[in-house]
Design a protein around this motif. Structure first.
Motif, PDB file in Angstrom:
ATOM      1  N   GLU A  65      -8.428   4.328 -54.969  1.00 27.96           N
ATOM      2  CA  GLU A  65      -8.184   5.830 -54.296  1.00 27.96           C
ATOM      3  C   GLU A  65      -9.065   6.780 -54.816  1.00 27.96           C
ATOM      4  O   GLU A  65      -9.273   7.390 -53.725  1.00 27.96           O
ATOM      5  N   SER A  66     -10.373   6.254 -55.586  1.00 25.74           N
ATOM      6  CA  SER A  66     -11.547   6.778 -54.801  1.00 25.74           C
ATOM      7  C   SER A  66     -12.147   6.426 -53.847  1.00 25.74           C
ATOM      8  O   SER A  66     -13.680   6.970 -54.021  1.00 25.74           O
ATOM      9  N   GLY A  67     -12.332   5.091 -53.529  1.00 24.02           N
ATOM     10  CA  GLY A  67     -13.194   4.815 -52.068  1.00 24.02           C
ATOM     11  C   GLY A  67     -14.336   3.842 -52.352  1.00 24.02           C
ATOM     12  O   GLY A  67     -14.938   2.983 -51.358  1.00 24.02           O
ATOM     13  N   ILE A  68     -14.586   3.757 -53.656  1.00 23.28           N
ATOM     14  CA  ILE A  68     -15.062   2.433 -54.398  1.00 23.28           C
ATOM     15  C   ILE A  68     -15.326   1.340 -53.809  1.00 23.28           C
ATOM     16  O   ILE A  68     -15.827   0.093 -53.239  1.00 23.28           O
ATOM     17  N   ILE A  69     -13.713   0.872 -53.582  1.00 26.08           N
ATOM     18  CA  ILE A  69     -13.424  -0.353 -53.144  1.00 26.08           C
ATOM     19  C   ILE A  69     -12.016  -0.845 -51.920  1.00 26.08           C
ATOM     20  O   ILE A  69     -12.105   1.040 -50.987  1.00 26.08           O
ATOM     21  N   CYS A  70     -11.895  -1.523 -51.515  1.00 28.30           N
ATOM     22  CA  CYS A  70     -11.275  -1.863 -50.305  1.00 28.30           C
ATOM     23  C   CYS A  70      -9.971  -2.757 -50.829  1.00 28.30           C
ATOM     24  O   CYS A  70     -10.558  -4.413 -51.866  1.00 28.30           O
ATOM     25  N   LYS A  71      -8.836  -2.825 -50.244  1.00 28.61           N
ATOM     26  CA  LYS A  71      -7.772  -3.991 -50.690  1.00 28.61           C
ATOM     27  C   LYS A  71      -7.715  -4.877 -49.437  1.00 28.61           C
ATOM     28  O   LYS A  71      -7.938  -4.066 -47.935  1.00 28.61           O
ATOM     29  N   LEU A  72      -7.871  -6.266 -49.636  1.00 28.46           N
ATOM     30  CA  LEU A  72      -7.772  -7.125 -48.458  1.00 28.46           C
ATOM     31  C   LEU A  72      -6.227  -7.387 -48.709  1.00 28.46           C
ATOM     32  O   LEU A  72      -6.013  -7.990 -49.859  1.00 28.46           O
ATOM     33  N   SER A  73      -5.628  -8.583 -47.009  1.00 28.78           N
ATOM     34  CA  SER A  73      -4.619  -9.394 -47.960  1.00 28.78           C
ATOM     35  C   SER A  73      -5.619 -10.630 -47.332  1.00 28.78           C
ATOM     36  O   SER A  73      -5.946 -10.284 -46.415  1.00 28.78           O
ATOM     37  N   LEU A  74      -5.232 -11.241 -48.219  1.00 31.84           N
ATOM     38  CA  LEU A  74      -5.174 -13.004 -47.653  1.00 31.84           C
ATOM     39  C   LEU A  74      -4.402 -13.705 -46.554  1.00 31.84           C
ATOM     40  O   LEU A  74      -3.255 -12.681 -46.515  1.00 31.84           O
ATOM     41  N   ILE A  75      -4.977 -14.205 -46.022  1.00 35.02           N
ATOM     42  CA  ILE A  75      -4.089 -15.176 -44.262  1.00 35.02           C
ATOM     43  C   ILE A  75      -2.280 -15.245 -45.560  1.00 35.02           C
ATOM     44  O   ILE A  75      -1.768 -14.921 -44.662  1.00 35.02           O
ATOM     45  N   SER A  76      -2.605 -15.686 -46.786  1.00 37.15           N
ATOM     46  CA  SER A  76      -0.727 -15.920 -46.978  1.00 37.15           C
ATOM     47  C   SER A  76      -0.619 -14.392 -48.001  1.00 37.15           C
ATOM     48  O   SER A  76       0.014 -14.820 -48.852  1.00 37.15           O
ATOM     49  N   GLY A  77      -1.330 -13.652 -48.056  1.00 39.20           N
ATOM     50  CA  GLY A  77      -0.830 -12.330 -48.622  1.00 39.20           C
ATOM     51  C   GLY A  77      -1.399 -11.848 -49.982  1.00 39.20           C
ATOM     52  O   GLY A  77      -0.536 -10.483 -49.886  1.00 39.20           O
ATOM     53  N   GLU A  78      -1.379 -12.619 -50.290  1.00 31.52           N
ATOM     54  CA  GLU A  78      -2.246 -12.739 -52.025  1.00 31.52           C
ATOM     55  C   GLU A  78      -3.383 -11.097 -51.387  1.00 31.52           C
ATOM     56  O   GLU A  78      -3.923 -11.491 -50.930  1.00 31.52           O
ATOM     57  N   PRO A  79      -3.351 -10.352 -52.580  1.00 30.60           N
ATOM     58  CA  PRO A  79      -4.830  -8.947 -52.469  1.00 30.60           C
ATOM     59  C   PRO A  79      -5.437  -9.336 -52.730  1.00 30.60           C
ATOM     60  O   PRO A  79      -5.861 -10.399 -53.960  1.00 30.60           O
ATOM     61  N   ARG A  80      -6.593  -9.118 -52.583  1.00 37.02           N
ATOM     62  CA  ARG A  80      -8.122  -9.335 -52.652  1.00 37.02           C
ATOM     63  C   ARG A  80      -9.074  -8.151 -52.626  1.00 37.02           C
ATOM     64  O   ARG A  80      -8.300  -7.099 -51.946  1.00 37.02           O
ATOM     65  N   TYR A  81      -9.409  -7.630 -53.480  1.00 35.80           N
ATOM     66  CA  TYR A  81     -10.326  -6.502 -53.158  1.00 35.80           C
ATOM     67  C   TYR A  81     -12.244  -6.847 -52.803  1.00 35.80           C
ATOM     68  O   TYR A  81     -12.727  -7.655 -53.305  1.00 35.80           O
ATOM     69  N   SER A  82     -12.645  -5.490 -52.500  1.00 38.02           N
ATOM     70  CA  SER A  82     -14.100  -5.687 -52.534  1.00 38.02           C
ATOM     71  C   SER A  82     -15.018  -4.539 -52.589  1.00 38.02           C
ATOM     72  O   SER A  82     -14.449  -3.537 -51.840  1.00 38.02           O
ATOM     73  N   LEU A  83     -15.804  -4.503 -52.663  1.00 37.32           N
ATOM     74  CA  LEU A  83     -17.096  -3.119 -52.796  1.00 37.32           C
ATOM     75  C   LEU A  83     -16.698  -2.881 -51.502  1.00 37.32           C
ATOM     76  O   LEU A  83     -16.638  -3.276 -50.661  1.00 37.32           O
ATOM     77  N   ALA A  84     -16.798  -0.951 -51.407  1.00 38.00           N
ATOM     78  CA  ALA A  84     -17.180  -0.712 -50.181  1.00 38.00           C
ATOM     79  C   ALA A  84     -18.321  -0.267 -49.941  1.00 38.00           C
ATOM     80  O   ALA A  84     -19.104   0.409 -50.367  1.00 38.00           O
ATOM     81  N   HIS A  85     -19.399  -0.792 -49.295  1.00 39.41           N
ATOM     82  CA  HIS A  85     -20.234  -0.738 -49.163  1.00 39.41           C
ATOM     83  C   HIS A  85     -20.581   0.304 -47.519  1.00 39.41           C
ATOM     84  O   HIS A  85     -21.725   1.202 -47.033  1.00 39.41           O
ATOM     85  N   THR A  86     -19.791   0.524 -46.501  1.00 35.61           N
ATOM     86  CA  THR A  86     -19.939   1.403 -45.289  1.00 35.61           C
ATOM     87  C   THR A  86     -18.774   2.380 -45.484  1.00 35.61           C
ATOM     88  O   THR A  86     -17.608   2.017 -45.887  1.00 35.61           O
ATOM     89  N   GLU A  87     -18.921   3.656 -45.080  1.00 33.66           N
ATOM     90  CA  GLU A  87     -17.400   4.802 -44.457  1.00 33.66           C
ATOM     91  C   GLU A  87     -16.783   3.613 -43.936  1.00 33.66           C
ATOM     92  O   GLU A  87     -15.434   3.151 -45.158  1.00 33.66           O
ATOM     93  N   HIS A  88     -16.211   3.581 -42.371  1.00 26.98           N
ATOM     94  CA  HIS A  88     -15.278   3.381 -41.550  1.00 26.98           C
ATOM     95  C   HIS A  88     -15.644   1.554 -41.833  1.00 26.98           C
ATOM     96  O   HIS A  88     -17.079   1.740 -41.018  1.00 26.98           O
ATOM     97  N   HIS A  89     -14.855   0.541 -41.742  1.00 25.39           N
ATOM     98  CA  HIS A  89     -15.539  -0.622 -41.183  1.00 25.39           C
ATOM     99  C   HIS A  89     -14.050  -1.407 -41.628  1.00 25.39           C
ATOM    100  O   HIS A  89     -13.087  -1.217 -41.995  1.00 25.39           O
TER     101      HIS A  89
END
Length: 153
Positions: A65-89
């Motif tokens: 919610e704070s924009g510090i991490i991003c949520k992604l979906s693996l190709i299988s649909g599982e959620p994975r996260y990463s630190l957000a390094h730039t604004e829009h990407h």
């Protein structure tokens, strides 16, 4: 909003939004700073067994919610996260090792403007994830997991 990815800045950003800097949050952020790749909630639970599972999930939600991490979906649909390094990407996700990369390009944004003319509505957001075999996995000739092949479209 995306913040600079350094512990004190992340904590300051959370505090500026009215959140307390608790010991579990600090430990989770320290763990995230040491990572060079994506992570799952289960990775954090495993790495920080003294922090309650519910606290890990609440902290992930707060960081999203704070924009510090991003949520992604693996190709299988599982959620994975990463630190957000730039604004829009946008993201790349290695289907063999799970490494996450970020990219931003004007070409994608121009394409979306063109698509916007054809969708019969107003595009208010988008998310692009490209599933790849990263350079390291390609060099090591790692095989593509069979469960990935069933999800490729």
């Amino acid at each position: 909003m995306t913040v600079e990815i350094r512990g004190s800045s992340i904590l300051a950003a959370l505090e500026n939004q009215g959140y307390r800097s608790t010991l579990p949050r600090r430990e989770i952020i320290e763990n995230l700073e040491k990572r060079n790749d994506g992570f799952t909630a289960e990775d954090l639970v495993r790495d920080l067994p003294h922090i309650g599972r519910a606290t890990v999930f609440r902290t992930i939600k707060l960081l999203l919610e704070s924009g510090i991490i991003c949520k992604l979906s693996l190709i299988s649909g599982e959620p994975r996260y990463s630190l957000a390094h730039t604004e829009h990407h946008h993201h790349t996700v290695c289907v063999t090792c799970g490494a996450i990369g970020e990219f931003h390009t004007g070409t994608v944004e121009r394409l979306l403007r063109l698509i916007g003319n054809d969708v019969g509505g107003t595009i208010i957001g988008h998310r692009i994830e490209l599933y790849i075999i990263c350079a390291k996995c390609a060099r090591e000739n790692r095989p593509i997991p069979s469960n990935v092949l069933t999800h490729v479209s």
